[in-house]
Design a protein around this motif. Sequence first.
Motif, PDB file in Angstrom:
ATOM      1  N   PRO A   2       4.126  10.181  -5.843  1.00 11.19           N
ATOM      2  CA  PRO A   2       4.431   8.938  -6.562  1.00 11.19           C
ATOM      3  C   PRO A   2       3.572   8.738  -7.815  1.00 11.19           C
ATOM      4  O   PRO A   2       4.056   8.241  -8.827  1.00 11.19           O
ATOM      5  CB  PRO A   2       4.146   7.833  -5.545  1.00 11.19           C
ATOM      6  CG  PRO A   2       4.122   8.482  -4.233  1.00 11.19           C
ATOM      7  CD  PRO A   2       3.741   9.895  -4.448  1.00 11.19           C
ATOM      8  N   ILE A   3       2.302   9.165  -7.750  1.00  9.83           N
ATOM      9  CA  ILE A   3       1.438   9.016  -8.921  1.00  9.83           C
ATOM     10  C   ILE A   3       1.955   9.860 -10.076  1.00  9.83           C
ATOM     11  O   ILE A   3       2.067   9.381 -11.209  1.00  9.83           O
ATOM     12  CB  ILE A   3      -0.022   9.382  -8.574  1.00  9.83           C
ATOM     13  CG1 ILE A   3      -0.614   8.341  -7.633  1.00  9.83           C
ATOM     14  CG2 ILE A   3      -0.869   9.499  -9.836  1.00  9.83           C
ATOM     15  CD1 ILE A   3      -1.987   8.691  -7.105  1.00  9.83           C
ATOM     16  N   LEU A  15       5.032  11.143 -10.527  1.00 13.22           N
ATOM     17  CA  LEU A  15       6.344  10.695 -10.996  1.00 13.22           C
ATOM     18  C   LEU A  15       6.241   9.446 -11.864  1.00 13.22           C
ATOM     19  O   LEU A  15       6.849   9.373 -12.935  1.00 13.22           O
ATOM     20  CB  LEU A  15       7.276  10.437  -9.810  1.00 13.22           C
ATOM     21  CG  LEU A  15       7.766  11.666  -9.063  1.00 13.22           C
ATOM     22  CD1 LEU A  15       8.625  11.248  -7.869  1.00 13.22           C
ATOM     23  CD2 LEU A  15       8.555  12.576  -9.985  1.00 13.22           C
ATOM     24  N   CYS A  16       5.458   8.482 -11.421  1.00  8.52           N
ATOM     25  CA  CYS A  16       5.309   7.256 -12.213  1.00  8.52           C
ATOM     26  C   CYS A  16       4.552   7.524 -13.511  1.00  8.52           C
ATOM     27  O   CYS A  16       4.889   6.949 -14.556  1.00  8.52           O
ATOM     28  CB  CYS A  16       4.604   6.178 -11.390  1.00  8.52           C
ATOM     29  SG  CYS A  16       5.645   5.479 -10.106  1.00  8.52           S
ATOM     30  N   SER A  17       3.555   8.385 -13.484  1.00 10.93           N
ATOM     31  CA  SER A  17       2.814   8.707 -14.710  1.00 10.93           C
ATOM     32  C   SER A  17       3.706   9.399 -15.731  1.00 10.93           C
ATOM     33  O   SER A  17       3.679   9.069 -16.927  1.00 10.93           O
ATOM     34  CB  SER A  17       1.612   9.593 -14.389  1.00 10.93           C
ATOM     35  OG  SER A  17       0.688   8.893 -13.599  1.00 10.93           O
ATOM     36  N   LEU A  24       2.326   2.260 -15.065  1.00 11.24           N
ATOM     37  CA  LEU A  24       3.077   2.975 -14.036  1.00 11.24           C
ATOM     38  C   LEU A  24       2.178   3.895 -13.204  1.00 11.24           C
ATOM     39  O   LEU A  24       2.502   4.188 -12.056  1.00 11.24           O
ATOM     40  CB  LEU A  24       4.235   3.750 -14.658  1.00 11.24           C
ATOM     41  CG  LEU A  24       5.384   2.858 -15.146  1.00 11.24           C
ATOM     42  CD1 LEU A  24       6.479   3.705 -15.774  1.00 11.24           C
ATOM     43  CD2 LEU A  24       5.944   2.010 -14.028  1.00 11.24           C
ATOM     44  N   PHE A  25       1.050   4.327 -13.766  1.00 10.33           N
ATOM     45  CA  PHE A  25       0.090   5.076 -12.959  1.00 10.33           C
ATOM     46  C   PHE A  25      -0.381   4.214 -11.796  1.00 10.33           C
ATOM     47  O   PHE A  25      -0.441   4.675 -10.655  1.00 10.33           O
ATOM     48  CB  PHE A  25      -1.109   5.522 -13.810  1.00 10.33           C
ATOM     49  CG  PHE A  25      -2.218   6.109 -12.989  1.00 10.33           C
ATOM     50  CD1 PHE A  25      -2.170   7.443 -12.615  1.00 10.33           C
ATOM     51  CD2 PHE A  25      -3.292   5.334 -12.576  1.00 10.33           C
ATOM     52  CE1 PHE A  25      -3.185   7.999 -11.841  1.00 10.33           C
ATOM     53  CE2 PHE A  25      -4.310   5.878 -11.808  1.00 10.33           C
ATOM     54  CZ  PHE A  25      -4.262   7.209 -11.442  1.00 10.33           C
ATOM     55  N   VAL A  54       1.139   1.634 -10.516  1.00 15.49           N
ATOM     56  CA  VAL A  54       2.272   1.418  -9.607  1.00 15.49           C
ATOM     57  C   VAL A  54       2.425   2.627  -8.686  1.00 15.49           C
ATOM     58  O   VAL A  54       2.637   2.487  -7.481  1.00 15.49           O
ATOM     59  CB  VAL A  54       3.576   1.155 -10.397  1.00 15.49           C
ATOM     60  CG1 VAL A  54       4.788   1.188  -9.497  1.00 15.49           C
ATOM     61  CG2 VAL A  54       3.481  -0.176 -11.129  1.00 15.49           C
ATOM     62  N   GLY A  55       2.310   3.831  -9.244  1.00 12.97           N
ATOM     63  CA  GLY A  55       2.390   5.050  -8.436  1.00 12.97           C
ATOM     64  C   GLY A  55       1.260   5.153  -7.437  1.00 12.97           C
ATOM     65  O   GLY A  55       1.458   5.585  -6.296  1.00 12.97           O
ATOM     66  N   ALA A 114       2.061   2.811  -4.637  1.00 13.58           N
ATOM     67  CA  ALA A 114       3.110   3.399  -3.797  1.00 13.58           C
ATOM     68  C   ALA A 114       2.548   4.533  -2.939  1.00 13.58           C
ATOM     69  O   ALA A 114       2.899   4.669  -1.765  1.00 13.58           O
ATOM     70  CB  ALA A 114       4.253   3.910  -4.671  1.00 13.58           C
ATOM     71  N   GLY A 115       1.664   5.345  -3.506  1.00 13.71           N
ATOM     72  CA  GLY A 115       1.041   6.433  -2.746  1.00 13.71           C
ATOM     73  C   GLY A 115       0.190   5.922  -1.601  1.00 13.71           C
ATOM     74  O   GLY A 115       0.259   6.433  -0.485  1.00 13.71           O
ATOM     75  N   ASN A 161       2.469   4.757   1.115  1.00 18.46           N
ATOM     76  CA  ASN A 161       3.018   5.889   1.869  1.00 18.46           C
ATOM     77  C   ASN A 161       2.003   6.443   2.858  1.00 18.46           C
ATOM     78  O   ASN A 161       2.333   6.723   4.018  1.00 18.46           O
ATOM     79  CB  ASN A 161       3.446   7.010   0.922  1.00 18.46           C
ATOM     80  CG  ASN A 161       4.700   6.703   0.174  1.00 18.46           C
ATOM     81  OD1 ASN A 161       5.465   5.813   0.541  1.00 18.46           O
ATOM     82  ND2 ASN A 161       4.917   7.422  -0.918  1.00 18.46           N
TER      83      ASN A 161
END
Length: 93
Positions: free
Chosen positions: A24-25, A27-29, A48-49, A51-52, A55-56, A59
């Motif tokens: 997620p990190i 992909l968002c980055s 977005l970093f 946000v990732g 999300a990570g 998870n």
Amino acid sequence: MKYSKTVYQALMMITQFGVNMLVPIFLCSFAGMFLDRKLGTDVWMVALFFVGALAGFTNVFRFARRIYETPAQTRRQAARRAEGDLHGEKTEK
């Protein structure tokens, strides 16, 4: 030297923790870098970093909670069944 199935399961679990955190990190980055290039800004990659990263962490937390909610006895029985399958033994359920 042969390792038991539990060693491989532990290694797979550690790897899955890493994948659950890093995918997620990244992909968002990358999405943030793409947006920054398209829009001519410098803020999306950083936003977005984070946000990732959130999300990570989510998870990893869910994965760890699922592992520890499974009783240890059930995990041991599953490991024994898997080890028996590796050696070609028939196991009854």
